[in-house]
Design a protein around this motif. Structure first.
Motif: not given
Lengths: 268, 111
Positions: B75-101
């Motif tokens: 989940v996003l922190d107070k500032s709306g940020s999220f930190l993670f270690k990059a996985p090897s290979g291709e990946y994608r990040v999805i932000f679930e904005g709610g209400e189908g967005h």
């Protein structure tokens, strides 16, 4: 009679504007941003006046309504340059704002407090507190927040998101209080700035049909609020004259003005 | 006459109802999720927010690989940020904005 009419024609050229110029104020993603700081007459492209070392140059960024604003001092990025205006060259500054400063989503409110400029012909100083507001990624933040400048224009529309033909509104403030019937000048940046070449294009985009069109003079209303139309794509400068509280500098009269820059885009 | 006025008011009532529904729908559209990710030191930093200035604190963010396998979520922190270690290979990040967005950013876009 001839002398009088020449004098009248020269009046519009006397509108000074401190430019804080970027090519694009609404960025999709964070990037390093070249910026030009030029003190000039943007409709005519000159004459351009020599800037002294700015007293303050900073950016206050904010991602989202409720976030804490972050201030970054930018004086370290200032580099003196010579700017080629239409008809003359003058001392100006450039700055490349690094990506680390401009990387997050949100609003970026750039503030410039220049050294007062001695206008020799009028034997008075001019100091224009200048505001440029950029955005990264479409998340708004502090674009409409007051920044505590002694002379300030508070935007009521996002200065980085304006369609051509739209209306822009703002409030003129002196030490945070609205200035009733403030005297305001508006100019279109009529000679395209070239940051790489450090020059204005010699060719003007439009021709004023009358001197009153080059530098347009309006008044705020009784609450210090003004509204202007944006009839053409590009940059528009708004300058509220004589609004700051300090009226003297080095035993000469001082005008502390407030400048705000607005970018308009064609609806296509 | 009174009856006629009443009927105008009822008509106006219906009009107002339609207008307010319209405004609510516009509101939902204006609340678009926004996402950007970039490399910060040896991690990936993702920032999320909404076009109306609402914060993204507590909203879900997921990292998936090219085969659609969920690698991590948080989940996003107070500032709306999220930190993670990059996985090897291709990946994608999805932000679930709610209400189908939701909004997606691909590793090729992240630098």
């Amino acid at each position: 009679m001839v002398v009088v009419s020449l004098h009248i024609m020269a009046v519009p050229a006397l509108a000074h504007f401190q430019m804080l110029y970027v090519e694009e104020s609404a960025l999709e993603r964070g990037a390093s941003v070249p910026m030009g700081l030029v003190f000039t007459h943007p409709f005519a492209g000159g004459p351009t006046m020599a800037m002294g070392q700015p007293r303050a140059f900073r950016v206050i960024s904010q991602r989202g309504d409720a976030a804490q604003p972050v201030t970054s001092d930018l004086k370290q990025y200032l580099q003196p340059i010579q700017w080629q205006g239409v008809g003359n060259q003058a001392a100006a500054y450039q700055a490349v704002i690094p990506r680390e400063v401009m990387r997050s989503l949100g609003d970026y409110v750039f503030l410039l407090e220049p050294e007062p400029y001695l206008e020799k012909e009028e034997d008075k100083y001019i100091q224009q507190f200048t505001k440029l507001i950029m955005n990264v990624g479409g998340v708004p933040g502090n674009w409409s927040e007051l920044q505590g400048m002694p002379a300030e224009i508070q935007p009521l529309n996002k200065p980085y998101a304006n369609w051509v033909g739209g209306v822009f509104r703002g409030v003129v403030l002196s030490e945070g209080k609205p200035v009733p019937f403030a005297e305001i000048e508006i100019e279109y940046v009529n000679h395209a700035p070239d940051l790489t070449g450090k020059a204005f294009a010699t060719k003007a985009n439009v021709t004023a049909p009358h001197p009153a069109y080059g530098n347009m003079s309006i008044r705020a209303d009784a609450q210090g609020v003004f509204a202007i139309g944006l009839p053409r794509a590009g940059w528009w400068g708004v300058c509220a004259l004589h609004v700051g509280p300090v009226k003297q500098h080095l035993n000469k009269p001082l005008s502390q003005d407030a400048v705000l820059w607005i970018q308009a885009k064609d609806m296509k | 006459m009174t009856k006629k006025l009443n009927s105008i008011w009822r008509d106006n009532g219906r009009v107002w109802c339609a207008v307010s529904l319209c405004v609510m729908a516009a509101d939902a559209w204006a609340h678009a999720p926004l996402l950007d990710c970039y490399v910060e030191a040896d991690q990936i930093k993702c920032e999320a927010g909404f076009s109306d200035g609402t914060g993204a604190e507590g909203k879900k963010i997921m990292v998936l690989d090219a085969a659609n396998k969920l690698l991590l979520q948080g989940v996003l922190d107070k500032s709306g940020s999220f930190l993670f270690k990059a996985p090897s290979g291709e990946y994608r990040v999805i932000f679930e904005g709610g209400e189908g967005h939701s909004v997606t950013m691909y590793s090729a876009q992240i630098s």
